[in-house]
Design a protein around this motif. Sequence first.
Motif, PDB file in Angstrom:
ATOM      1  N   ALA A 166       0.815  -1.222   0.000  1.00 42.07           N
ATOM      2  CA  ALA A 166       0.000   0.000   0.000  1.00 42.07           C
ATOM      3  C   ALA A 166       0.844   1.266   0.000  1.00 42.07           C
ATOM      4  O   ALA A 166       0.304   2.373   0.052  1.00 42.07           O
ATOM      5  CB  ALA A 166      -0.931   0.004   1.211  1.00 42.07           C
ATOM      6  N   GLY A 167       2.154   1.114  -0.039  1.00 40.20           N
ATOM      7  CA  GLY A 167       3.015   2.278  -0.172  1.00 40.20           C
ATOM      8  C   GLY A 167       3.542   2.863   1.114  1.00 40.20           C
ATOM      9  O   GLY A 167       4.159   3.932   1.105  1.00 40.20           O
ATOM     10  N   TYR A 168       3.326   2.186   2.233  1.00 41.44           N
ATOM     11  CA  TYR A 168       3.853   2.699   3.491  1.00 41.44           C
ATOM     12  C   TYR A 168       5.363   2.525   3.528  1.00 41.44           C
ATOM     13  O   TYR A 168       5.883   1.460   3.176  1.00 41.44           O
ATOM     14  CB  TYR A 168       3.223   1.971   4.685  1.00 41.44           C
ATOM     15  N   ARG A 169       6.042   3.553   4.001  1.00 45.52           N
ATOM     16  CA  ARG A 169       7.490   3.491   4.150  1.00 45.52           C
ATOM     17  C   ARG A 169       7.916   3.626   5.610  1.00 45.52           C
ATOM     18  O   ARG A 169       9.090   3.597   5.931  1.00 45.52           O
ATOM     19  CB  ARG A 169       8.164   4.573   3.292  1.00 45.52           C
ATOM     20  N   VAL A 170       6.923   3.791   6.486  1.00 45.18           N
ATOM     21  CA  VAL A 170       7.146   3.740   7.934  1.00 45.18           C
ATOM     22  C   VAL A 170       6.111   2.792   8.502  1.00 45.18           C
ATOM     23  O   VAL A 170       4.910   2.991   8.305  1.00 45.18           O
ATOM     24  CB  VAL A 170       7.009   5.127   8.599  1.00 45.18           C
ATOM     25  N   ILE A 171       6.564   1.738   9.163  1.00 44.70           N
ATOM     26  CA  ILE A 171       5.634   0.805   9.776  1.00 44.70           C
ATOM     27  C   ILE A 171       5.919   0.718  11.270  1.00 44.70           C
ATOM     28  O   ILE A 171       7.059   0.831  11.701  1.00 44.70           O
ATOM     29  CB  ILE A 171       5.672  -0.595   9.132  1.00 44.70           C
ATOM     30  N   LYS A 172       4.847   0.552  12.016  1.00 48.84           N
ATOM     31  CA  LYS A 172       4.959   0.402  13.465  1.00 48.84           C
ATOM     32  C   LYS A 172       4.459  -0.987  13.836  1.00 48.84           C
ATOM     33  O   LYS A 172       3.313  -1.343  13.536  1.00 48.84           O
ATOM     34  CB  LYS A 172       4.131   1.471  14.179  1.00 48.84           C
TER      35      LYS A 172
ATOM     36  N   GLY B 123      16.129  -2.262   3.277  1.00 49.38           N
ATOM     37  CA  GLY B 123      17.085  -1.561   4.121  1.00 49.38           C
ATOM     38  C   GLY B 123      16.438  -0.390   4.822  1.00 49.38           C
ATOM     39  O   GLY B 123      15.298  -0.014   4.522  1.00 49.38           O
ATOM     40  N   GLU B 124      17.164   0.215   5.751  1.00 56.33           N
ATOM     41  CA  GLU B 124      16.594   1.325   6.526  1.00 56.33           C
ATOM     42  C   GLU B 124      16.342   2.551   5.663  1.00 56.33           C
ATOM     43  O   GLU B 124      15.559   3.430   6.042  1.00 56.33           O
ATOM     44  CB  GLU B 124      17.498   1.679   7.706  1.00 56.33           C
ATOM     45  N   ASP B 125      16.967   2.617   4.486  1.00 53.92           N
ATOM     46  CA  ASP B 125      16.690   3.716   3.570  1.00 53.92           C
ATOM     47  C   ASP B 125      15.392   3.496   2.801  1.00 53.92           C
ATOM     48  O   ASP B 125      14.880   4.415   2.155  1.00 53.92           O
ATOM     49  CB  ASP B 125      17.847   3.901   2.593  1.00 53.92           C
ATOM     50  N   GLN B 126      14.867   2.265   2.873  1.00 58.64           N
ATOM     51  CA  GLN B 126      13.617   1.945   2.181  1.00 58.64           C
ATOM     52  C   GLN B 126      12.428   1.865   3.138  1.00 58.64           C
ATOM     53  O   GLN B 126      11.320   2.287   2.787  1.00 58.64           O
ATOM     54  CB  GLN B 126      13.761   0.602   1.454  1.00 58.64           C
ATOM     55  N   ILE B 127      12.644   1.300   4.310  1.00 55.13           N
ATOM     56  CA  ILE B 127      11.566   1.142   5.291  1.00 55.13           C
ATOM     57  C   ILE B 127      12.057   1.578   6.667  1.00 55.13           C
ATOM     58  O   ILE B 127      13.104   1.126   7.135  1.00 55.13           O
ATOM     59  CB  ILE B 127      11.086  -0.327   5.380  1.00 55.13           C
ATOM     60  N   THR B 128      11.296   2.455   7.314  1.00 55.32           N
ATOM     61  CA  THR B 128      11.563   2.826   8.702  1.00 55.32           C
ATOM     62  C   THR B 128      10.695   1.966   9.605  1.00 55.32           C
ATOM     63  O   THR B 128       9.482   1.856   9.386  1.00 55.32           O
ATOM     64  CB  THR B 128      11.252   4.312   8.941  1.00 55.32           C
ATOM     65  N   ILE B 129      11.327   1.351  10.604  1.00 57.94           N
ATOM     66  CA  ILE B 129      10.590   0.482  11.522  1.00 57.94           C
ATOM     67  C   ILE B 129      10.506   1.131  12.902  1.00 57.94           C
ATOM     68  O   ILE B 129      11.530   1.452  13.513  1.00 57.94           O
ATOM     69  CB  ILE B 129      11.256  -0.898  11.652  1.00 57.94           C
ATOM     70  N   ARG B 130       9.280   1.328  13.354  1.00 57.24           N
ATOM     71  CA  ARG B 130       9.019   1.718  14.734  1.00 57.24           C
ATOM     72  C   ARG B 130       8.458   0.507  15.467  1.00 57.24           C
ATOM     73  O   ARG B 130       7.747  -0.306  14.870  1.00 57.24           O
ATOM     74  CB  ARG B 130       8.002   2.863  14.804  1.00 57.24           C
ATOM     75  N   LEU B 131       8.743   0.419  16.757  1.00 58.74           N
ATOM     76  CA  LEU B 131       8.214  -0.660  17.578  1.00 58.74           C
ATOM     77  C   LEU B 131       7.414  -0.076  18.737  1.00 58.74           C
ATOM     78  O   LEU B 131       7.688   1.028  19.204  1.00 58.74           O
ATOM     79  CB  LEU B 131       9.344  -1.534  18.134  1.00 58.74           C
ATOM     80  N   ASP B 132       6.434  -0.839  19.191  1.00 60.67           N
ATOM     81  CA  ASP B 132       5.630  -0.443  20.355  1.00 60.67           C
ATOM     82  C   ASP B 132       5.478  -1.653  21.255  1.00 60.67           C
ATOM     83  O   ASP B 132       4.811  -2.627  20.897  1.00 60.67           O
ATOM     84  CB  ASP B 132       4.260   0.072  19.906  1.00 60.67           C
ATOM     85  N   ALA B 133       6.109  -1.609  22.420  1.00 62.70           N
ATOM     86  CA  ALA B 133       6.055  -2.734  23.344  1.00 62.70           C
ATOM     87  C   ALA B 133       4.891  -2.655  24.314  1.00 62.70           C
ATOM     88  O   ALA B 133       4.587  -3.643  24.999  1.00 62.70           O
ATOM     89  CB  ALA B 133       7.360  -2.828  24.132  1.00 62.70           C
ATOM     90  N   ASN B 134       4.236  -1.490  24.421  1.00 62.29           N
ATOM     91  CA  ASN B 134       3.120  -1.337  25.364  1.00 62.29           C
ATOM     92  C   ASN B 134       3.481  -1.828  26.763  1.00 62.29           C
ATOM     93  O   ASN B 134       2.660  -2.412  27.464  1.00 62.29           O
ATOM     94  CB  ASN B 134       1.870  -2.067  24.872  1.00 62.29           C
ATOM     95  N   GLY B 135       4.757  -1.621  27.177  1.00 60.39           N
ATOM     96  CA  GLY B 135       5.181  -2.006  28.521  1.00 60.39           C
ATOM     97  C   GLY B 135       5.370  -3.487  28.726  1.00 60.39           C
ATOM     98  O   GLY B 135       5.385  -3.963  29.872  1.00 60.39           O
ATOM     99  N   ALA B 136       5.555  -4.252  27.637  1.00 58.93           N
ATOM    100  CA  ALA B 136       5.570  -5.717  27.745  1.00 58.93           C
ATOM    101  C   ALA B 136       6.868  -6.290  28.300  1.00 58.93           C
ATOM    102  O   ALA B 136       6.878  -7.412  28.815  1.00 58.93           O
ATOM    103  CB  ALA B 136       5.291  -6.338  26.380  1.00 58.93           C
ATOM    104  N   PHE B 137       7.985  -5.556  28.214  1.00 63.61           N
ATOM    105  CA  PHE B 137       9.259  -6.105  28.677  1.00 63.61           C
ATOM    106  C   PHE B 137       9.389  -5.919  30.188  1.00 63.61           C
ATOM    107  O   PHE B 137       9.004  -4.875  30.737  1.00 63.61           O
ATOM    108  CB  PHE B 137      10.440  -5.403  28.003  1.00 63.61           C
TER     109      PHE B 137
END
Length: 359
Positions: free
Chosen positions: A145-151, A174-188
């Motif tokens: 769908a064209g997203y280049r930042v995913i969480k 690669g990081e120049d193609q896709i930015t990855i964000r993470l959300d742990a919601n306090g799980a660790f």
Amino acid sequence: MLSATYHRHRLIFRHPAGTSRGVLHHRDSFFLLLHDTLNPETTGIGECGVIPGLSPDDRPGFEERIISLCDEINQTSSVNTSGLENWPSIRFALETALFDLTGGGQRILFESQFTSGEKPININGLIWMGEEYFMLKQIDEKLAAGYRVIKIKVGAIDFDTELKLIAGIRKHFGEDQITIRLDANGAFSPGEADEKLKHLSDFAIHSIEQPIKQGNPATMAEICRTSPIPVALDEELINISGSDNKKKLLEQIKPQYIILKPSLLGGFYACREWIELAAEKGIGWWITSALESNIGLNAIAQWTATLGNDLPQGLGTGSLYTNNIPAPLEAANGVLHYLPGKPWDLAFTGIYNPHPAGS
């Protein structure tokens, strides 16, 4: 002269929404309607609701507080936000409904190049927790769908599987193609956070939200100081009110980012205070919706568009539900568009036939 009513609408998730707190299949939204008694065709609408285990409003008496607010407005023909400090979602709904009413009840709360259709908002694509095949399917759909930042929400399934999924993305992008964000919601857990963050840092992660549960600021401060991945505070901001307390939290923890959810933090003015304090300390930020229908998402997106922040925002939640309210919002190619020529369709919800006792 003002009067108020409200209406409840059950939103059904298109897919079960997995979080570290469990799986959601539906969510009840409550629409607060403000009426101009001298111009009955003009109605301002705001939305409130709870996320179980997260929202400060998630406690007995939520709907009763909405009813009492409507009664107060009907008795005084005026709006007063005092007394709603401990009901941030209801306060957000009241604030939103008032902005909408003031704007003529057309769902244009904040005019900008976004509402004129000229400038969309950059957003990230949200990947929900679940079985490996389900998460891979979502990732494929977002990339197509064209997203280049995913969480990606992490912390609800086996950590090795999550590492494998993220490694698979990085193998192809690669990081120049896709930015990855993470959300742990306090799980660790505090004891395992350092090691997990170290493993995750192998994959060029932009940031991770709330690696450990809120309420342990000393440990969170140490994580922010040593983490190889920039840390964003999310749940940590909930229930923190007053400029002095907000400033103290930011000074103690020193996060790289903060995530602002108006319906969890008490509305736009409360979030603006966080933004100003973060700016003073060089802390980045972005805005995220919190499972609202298109009524709440529209309000948050329009406000966000006025803030001049070009970071991708967390506003891609409009397609979560099978029965969301048809609205002039469209997420495509990694941006959220406002389509001025597309009408709202509120009729099927019964929203214009509410009554103070609810429905």
